[in-house]
Design a protein around this motif. Sequence first.
Motif, mmCIF file in Angstrom:
data_model
loop_
_atom_site.group_PDB
_atom_site.id
_atom_site.type_symbol
_atom_site.label_atom_id
_atom_site.label_comp_id
_atom_site.label_asym_id
_atom_site.label_seq_id
_atom_site.Cartn_x
_atom_site.Cartn_y
_atom_site.Cartn_z
ATOM 1 N N HIS A 46 -39.595 -5.006 -31.850
ATOM 2 C CA HIS A 46 -38.857 -3.735 -31.760
ATOM 3 C C HIS A 46 -37.421 -3.867 -32.222
ATOM 4 C CE1 HIS A 46 -36.285 -4.352 -28.134
ATOM 5 N NE2 HIS A 46 -37.159 -5.329 -27.920
ATOM 6 N N LEU A 47 -36.925 -5.095 -32.340
ATOM 7 C CA LEU A 47 -35.536 -5.256 -32.778
ATOM 8 C C LEU A 47 -35.376 -4.948 -34.263
ATOM 9 C CD1 LEU A 47 -34.498 -8.500 -30.869
ATOM 10 C CD2 LEU A 47 -33.807 -6.144 -30.392
ATOM 11 N N PHE A 48 -36.406 -5.261 -35.077
ATOM 12 C CA PHE A 48 -36.219 -5.048 -36.529
ATOM 13 C C PHE A 48 -37.280 -4.167 -37.178
ATOM 14 C CE2 PHE A 48 -38.359 -9.111 -35.857
ATOM 15 C CZ PHE A 48 -39.507 -8.974 -36.635
ATOM 16 N N MET A 49 -38.384 -3.961 -36.464
ATOM 17 C CA MET A 49 -39.475 -3.171 -37.046
ATOM 18 C C MET A 49 -39.042 -1.729 -37.391
ATOM 19 S SD MET A 49 -42.795 -3.536 -37.593
ATOM 20 C CE MET A 49 -44.281 -2.591 -37.765
ATOM 21 N N PRO A 50 -38.391 -0.995 -36.462
ATOM 22 C CA PRO A 50 -37.987 0.385 -36.808
ATOM 23 C C PRO A 50 -37.050 0.411 -38.025
ATOM 24 C CG PRO A 50 -37.742 0.005 -34.454
ATOM 25 C CD PRO A 50 -38.037 -1.332 -35.064
ATOM 26 N N ALA A 51 -36.158 -0.611 -38.090
ATOM 27 C CA ALA A 51 -35.227 -0.643 -39.233
ATOM 28 C C ALA A 51 -35.995 -0.800 -40.535
ATOM 29 C CB ALA A 51 -34.235 -1.780 -39.067
ATOM 30 N N PHE A 52 -37.001 -1.710 -40.502
ATOM 31 C CA PHE A 52 -37.797 -1.949 -41.704
ATOM 32 C C PHE A 52 -38.558 -0.678 -42.103
ATOM 33 C CE2 PHE A 52 -41.900 -3.181 -43.586
ATOM 34 C CZ PHE A 52 -41.420 -3.750 -44.763
ATOM 35 N N MET A 53 -39.186 -0.026 -41.106
ATOM 36 C CA MET A 53 -39.937 1.201 -41.393
ATOM 37 C C MET A 53 -38.996 2.306 -41.878
ATOM 38 S SD MET A 53 -43.045 0.591 -41.059
ATOM 39 C CE MET A 53 -43.893 2.152 -40.939
ATOM 40 N N GLY A 54 -37.789 2.333 -41.297
ATOM 41 C CA GLY A 54 -36.799 3.337 -41.721
ATOM 42 C C GLY A 54 -36.447 3.149 -43.192
ATOM 43 N N PHE A 55 -36.318 1.876 -43.586
ATOM 44 C CA PHE A 55 -36.002 1.558 -44.991
ATOM 45 C C PHE A 55 -37.127 2.059 -45.910
ATOM 46 C CE2 PHE A 55 -35.887 -1.179 -48.727
ATOM 47 C CZ PHE A 55 -34.536 -1.187 -49.044
ATOM 48 N N VAL A 56 -38.369 1.744 -45.509
ATOM 49 C CA VAL A 56 -39.517 2.171 -46.318
ATOM 50 C C VAL A 56 -39.570 3.694 -46.406
ATOM 51 C CG1 VAL A 56 -42.041 2.161 -46.467
ATOM 52 C CG2 VAL A 56 -40.824 0.091 -45.773
ATOM 53 N N THR A 110 -36.884 5.137 -48.676
ATOM 54 C CA THR A 110 -37.267 4.943 -50.082
ATOM 55 C C THR A 110 -38.328 5.958 -50.486
ATOM 56 O OG1 THR A 110 -36.938 2.598 -49.667
ATOM 57 C CG2 THR A 110 -37.942 3.180 -51.762
ATOM 58 N N THR A 111 -39.331 6.113 -49.611
ATOM 59 C CA THR A 111 -40.401 7.072 -49.900
ATOM 60 C C THR A 111 -39.831 8.484 -50.038
ATOM 61 O OG1 THR A 111 -41.796 5.704 -48.499
ATOM 62 C CG2 THR A 111 -42.675 7.855 -49.147
ATOM 63 N N SER A 112 -38.894 8.826 -49.126
ATOM 64 C CA SER A 112 -38.364 10.201 -49.145
ATOM 65 C C SER A 112 -37.732 10.520 -50.497
ATOM 66 C CB SER A 112 -37.340 10.380 -48.023
ATOM 67 O OG SER A 112 -36.098 9.827 -48.411
ATOM 68 N N ILE A 157 -26.787 10.199 -52.889
ATOM 69 C CA ILE A 157 -25.733 9.320 -52.349
ATOM 70 C C ILE A 157 -26.023 9.015 -50.872
ATOM 71 C CG2 ILE A 157 -23.271 9.209 -51.762
ATOM 72 C CD1 ILE A 157 -22.798 10.936 -54.304
ATOM 73 N N LEU A 158 -26.370 10.070 -50.104
ATOM 74 C CA LEU A 158 -26.651 9.868 -48.679
ATOM 75 C C LEU A 158 -27.844 8.925 -48.492
ATOM 76 C CD1 LEU A 158 -26.110 13.499 -47.335
ATOM 77 C CD2 LEU A 158 -24.670 11.511 -46.905
ATOM 78 N N THR A 159 -28.877 9.086 -49.340
ATOM 79 C CA THR A 159 -30.050 8.215 -49.206
ATOM 80 C C THR A 159 -29.684 6.758 -49.503
ATOM 81 O OG1 THR A 159 -31.342 10.082 -50.008
ATOM 82 C CG2 THR A 159 -32.474 7.997 -49.846
ATOM 83 N N PHE A 160 -28.825 6.550 -50.534
ATOM 84 C CA PHE A 160 -28.396 5.176 -50.826
ATOM 85 C C PHE A 160 -27.659 4.581 -49.622
ATOM 86 C CE2 PHE A 160 -28.425 6.131 -55.584
ATOM 87 C CZ PHE A 160 -29.595 5.406 -55.765
ATOM 88 N N LEU A 161 -26.763 5.405 -49.017
ATOM 89 C CA LEU A 161 -26.021 4.919 -47.846
ATOM 90 C C LEU A 161 -26.994 4.607 -46.705
ATOM 91 C CD1 LEU A 161 -22.942 7.309 -47.908
ATOM 92 C CD2 LEU A 161 -22.954 4.857 -48.330
ATOM 93 N N LEU A 162 -27.989 5.474 -46.545
ATOM 94 C CA LEU A 162 -28.985 5.286 -45.494
ATOM 95 C C LEU A 162 -29.700 3.941 -45.675
ATOM 96 C CD1 LEU A 162 -30.349 6.813 -43.124
ATOM 97 C CD2 LEU A 162 -32.022 7.664 -44.750
ATOM 98 N N LEU A 163 -30.087 3.668 -46.926
ATOM 99 C CA LEU A 163 -30.784 2.400 -47.226
ATOM 100 C C LEU A 163 -29.884 1.215 -46.861
ATOM 101 C CD1 LEU A 163 -32.435 3.309 -50.637
ATOM 102 C CD2 LEU A 163 -33.607 2.901 -48.479
ATOM 103 N N LEU A 164 -28.591 1.354 -47.193
ATOM 104 C CA LEU A 164 -27.645 0.273 -46.938
ATOM 105 C C LEU A 164 -27.537 0.000 -45.437
ATOM 106 C CD1 LEU A 164 -25.943 -1.060 -49.204
ATOM 107 C CD2 LEU A 164 -23.974 0.097 -48.252
ATOM 108 N N VAL A 165 -27.420 1.086 -44.649
ATOM 109 C CA VAL A 165 -27.282 0.932 -43.196
ATOM 110 C C VAL A 165 -28.571 0.335 -42.616
ATOM 111 C CG1 VAL A 165 -26.863 2.152 -41.032
ATOM 112 C CG2 VAL A 165 -25.625 2.813 -43.082
ATOM 113 N N HIS A 166 -29.732 0.749 -43.176
ATOM 114 C CA HIS A 166 -30.998 0.183 -42.700
ATOM 115 C C HIS A 166 -31.046 -1.324 -42.965
ATOM 116 C CE1 HIS A 166 -33.124 3.502 -41.052
ATOM 117 N NE2 HIS A 166 -33.183 4.212 -42.174
#
Length: 1480
Positions: free
Chosen positions: A103-113, A116-118, A74-83
């Motif tokens: 730098h405005l969107f790159m960290p968010a994109f990498m965070g999403f990836v 998902t990987t995690s 559940i937390l990971t799904f929420l994390l993806l949503l916030v990303h």
Amino acid sequence: MALSFCGNKSNAYSVTKGVLNNPCFVDALNLVPHVFLLFITFPILFIGWGSQSSKVQIHHNTWLHFPGHNMRWILTFLLLLVHVCEFSEGIVCNMVMGTNHLHLFMPAFMGFVAATTSVIYYHNIETSNFPKLLLVLFIYWVLAFITKSIKLWKFAEDKDASQYLRLYITALLVILYGLLMAVEINVIRVRKYVFFANPQKVKPPEDLQDLGVRFLQPFVNLLSKATYWWMNPLIVGAHKRPIELKKIGKLPIAMRALTNYLRLKDAYEDQRDPDRSPSIWRSMYRAFGRPILLSSTFRYLADLLGFAGPLCISGIVEHWLPAELNYHMSYRELLENSSILAVLLFLALILQRTFLQASYYVTIETGINMRGAMIYNKILRLSTSNMSMGEMTLGQINNLVAIETNQLMWFLFLCPNLWAMPVQIVMGIILLRHFMGPSALVGASVIVLLAPVQYLIATKLADTQKITLEHSTDRVKKTTEILKGIKLLKLYAWENIFCDSVEETRGKELTSLRTFAFYTSMSIFMNAAIPIAAVLATFVTYHILNEKGPSPSQAFAALSLFHILVTPLFLLSTVVRFAVKALVSVQKLGEFLQSDEIGDDSWRNGDISVSFEAGKKPMGMVSSLPSPPFSFHSISGQLTMIVGQVGCGKSSLLLAMLGEMQAIEGGVYWSNWSEAEESDEDIRRNSVAYAAQKSWLLNATVEENITFGSPFNKQRYKAVIDACSLQPDIDLLPFGDQTEIGERGINLSGGQRQRICVARALYQNTNIVFLDDPFSALDIHLSDHLMQEGILKFLQDDKRTVVLVTHKLQYLIHADWIIAMKDGTVLREGTLKDIQTHDVELYDHWKTLMNRQDQELEKVSQTTLERKTLRRAFYSREAKNQIDDEDEEEAEEEDDDNFSTTTNRRSKIPWKVCWCYLSSGGFFMVFLMIFSKLLKHSVIVAIDYWLANWTSKISNRQDSYSLLVFIILCAAGITLCLITSLTVEFLGLSAATNLHHNLLNKIIHAPIRFFDITPLGQILNRFSADTNIIDQHIPSTLESLTRSTLLCLSGIGVIASITPIFLVALVPLAVAFYFIQKYFRVASKYVHNLDDSTQLPLLCHFSETAEGLTTIRAFRHEARFKQRMLELTDTNNTAYLFLSAANRWLEVRTDYLGAVIVLAAAAASIWSFHYGLHPGGLVGLGLTYALTVTNYLNWVVRNLADLEVQMAAVKKVNSFLSTESENYEGSMDASQVPENWPQDGEIKIQGLCVRYDPMLKPVLKHVNAYIKPGQKVGICGRTGSGKSSLSLAFFNMVDVFEGKIIIDGIDICKLPLQTLRSRLSIILQDPVLFSGSIRFNLDPEKMCTDDRLWEALEIAQLKNMVKALPGGLDAVVTEGGENFSVGQRQLFCLARAFVRKSSIFIMDEATASIDMATENILQKVVMTAFADRTVVTIAHRVHTILTADLVIVMKRGNIMEYDKPETLLEQEDGMFASFVKADM
């Protein structure tokens, strides 16, 4: 534009104010954890698991959840949503900049990836149970938490930060990373896999170690749970090979009937309180409350997310033009961006659908668990007095299982709606008020005011259905009677009269079906027309109040809100109805669960002797059994007989000893003492072998019925079969003693059933045997054999105590002890000697009765008759099977040709059958339906299109003109809704009328051979189950299918016309949809069949248990039956759960496809707008339609699958419509036959050859005979010699392919069948009477006067009996004439034959099933009343034709001897003489 991480400004990379004060560096720091995770996990994932991924699929026993499993998902799904939000915000801000700032969107994109990987990484570790590797994730969460906290801290230093969206997003991320870190620490704490000396060893759950468990929903991860991913192998595999019971395996332990039964029982027992009775509702809540609450929560979430649709549409249309943007966005600016709204709408739809399906699934699972738990155990403890005193009938108990528990289950399915609906309605009205102001309340009130009307229609529908059911039961009853007596109807040429009577009942049924169709179409009409009416009312009011039309955003938001509002109100009527039914069901179940139970009988564990003390058993009246305390000590091996008149309490005494009666005073004592020497074989045998008076069989093989759960011992089994003379009967059965008998198997006669029950009692290894009147259905030879071999030899050799209730007094000489009973008390007891000396009067009375019974010995052997019936039943069945087998083999050969054809065949929709169904409805109706449907949907699109144009002010015409057109279109739409809903229902009705009419006519006019080779049950099924599907189910499925298909097509058409680019996205979606529906339909059909086929054994087992309660309890087999019941329940529940999971599998996939369609439509609109292609109003229209498509996609597939299953009924009915009818015409015209033909009754048979079917061998070969007018002829021969075939040839019932029969100068083959058969008379071997009056049975054509009927009854010696009946000639005859004895029925048939004044009269073994006295009456009548007619008698017993003028002896279809009886008797070695000798 150059890409650079911090942008192209000169000071972008300056760190003069400190490294952490440069936002770009902080963002770069945030990239580090994500890169770290990807760098470490990718090699492990792709190298380490390459070899193991296949293992996971097969051995699901390695599936193990770490602590906090669901929380992590559940937390990971929420994390993806916030990303996603962070990424969107970054992209939008980037657009404001002159240059690209990665730098405005790159960290968010990498965070999403990385997120998902995690979760993928975690899943793989979990399935292979390798917790040490989780350390990587722990380090990642810690790093991510630290870096995000630094970013948050830096934001917080800014005074204006509270307005920025980015601050809130970062704060959310910090919280989520912190929580995920906590979850990881918890895993370390529980599993101790690192930092601890001894890690914890964990075994997978028990279910997963058992490879038989295939229902994995409780064990898979959250994503697979939500999308039913684990069902893929099953559903895709169904295409290659059918789904069988083996394939769906067992249920997990927590879902098995036993677990749920114990859970419910504990909850029920906890409430046992002397002051008040336990409540079922409360116990259900205690046992199953949690899942119901969970399901309701899911439902609330889904309903609230449902409102995202209208809100997002309104936002997209309103904020079509991009606003001015700043570098830091506020959340309001984010929500005014149409692209972001489109993505949010997509996510909201996905979540809403996931929650909705989860809610459905949980309620269904709970419902099934509860259904499995309810009833069975109580049945085994139910007191017999409840049943016998009529407090509870078998029918009621069966209804509890078949109907009441299902009502409760359905109520649970709909239950979350009860509390979710009010919230949905209130929310909907508040939002409408927000968009449309006060005018919205007018539209809402239209919906609310029409809700009671819908409720009224729903109740009317239920009432009409009840009436329809009554008529349909009546029709099926009449049809059954016709089919059972079809031979007689054909011989008397009465088929049309009876056919008309069925048609009349069908007429009444069709009248109520018409009402049903009308109300159904009203219900459909209301559902379609209410939103149109509400929209119309709202916009007209809005126009009046504001003097202008609404804006596009208001209009389309309102439109979709009205669509949302209609559903709960439409469902409300259904839910309320089910709630009422559920209350009734719970009341019935409550009464049942609190009814009396039998006492505890732990006392029955003794060995042999039974003693009995005074006064027992109320049975309706308080009758005291033996008043003086009496005890009979049945010493081991003693035979005690209980005799007395009917109703004096003999059976009750046995039941009392078995503990089945309520003792008022006194008791039964089973002594525990035993013989001094007890051999090993005499181990404690404390159950009682009991054969009840009414024979009771299981649905099982003959062998299983006799061994009844005891180990099989060949020698003993053979001895028992011989003692009960069952071998000849077993030899007749198609599979010997492995043939299934009982309700669903082969129907045996009374005597055969009773002997099997006695065999069961003999076979059991018990010390005590109770036989309750075992001779009642047996003839004298069998009774003697059973007494000598079975009771005296077999049981006494075994030294078993026998208590025998009987009416056959001639066996009293064998008794060791006799109990004579009268009116519930013991009249006398002792040995026969004692009674002879002490009670001479009683003894003399017995003696006279014995003499009378000895005279009965002359009676016909009933057994030979029973065996003959059995043989006939099989002869015809075997012939049919042979033909079937040949057909099947041919079909199989075709099937084996190649594999791909079978696959294609499985997923083909039966278009041919559909066309046949539609064409039987009439071409005009089909045309009307198609035309009105297309027109209706065109008008509805026109309404919405006009609304879009009007609100976007494309037309510069006056508002009032637009409003007028809008009103006209709406009125047309509502009218068309009414027309279409009526046409579909009435098309269905007209198809049902024609199909049934044709089927009835085909069947009734089919040749007699058809009925010999087609099982009665199969024909009846066409008239009951299949006709019911055609009458009531197909029309509504067809309506639903056409409506949902046209809605989807019109929706896609509208979107494509507004934004043609959408068609590009449509192609892959259409391909995906095609495969989903294709796979689902095949799997659904198989699982449906499994559900149906597992339900029948369950209900049968239940009813047979209720029927044989006393026997089961006497044998002490309660545990075995309970176990069997639990197994059957589990099997059925497994099938049902898989069916439900398959439906969810489909719905989740079609819903996600729908969400993608909405996203594609929105994206296409936004893209088109950037190129300036169209205004906002049309965008609203497109999105509203896209939402509709989402709602209806799964209905298309579900209805398609249902229709496919239901069309099978049409196919089956159709297969009977190709049956060839008899040739009723003949080459002569009916007018050419003289009125009084046949006048003399002269018969010439010339070279007659007859067969039953062109495929079969002839049964009569070149028969020649001449019968003079008025002669009495007897025909005899062994079974199968062709006697009956000859009698059928007179009526042209068989295929006469050579030779001819000439009666009074006319060749009968040239006559019309109706004329021929109406001029001859016949009495058949089995007497057939129909329900109705006596008058109707004698003269259904209503041609005769009452005097003629009385005369016939007088001749048949029935006049006095009929006069005594209430109503005389109009007295009631029940179904099959059950209210008369067999002898009386045969005499009625004689009277019937006499009423028809024919000069030729045929008796086909008419005396086979009657006693001597009736037979003498018959013979006398034939000699006197039929003195001037030609009588042909087919003799079962040769002595009946000794007085005939001419005797014909037949063998294998040829005439062997042909002369006067006296002449034939003189030839001592002749066949006739040998028959007479054998018969004497």
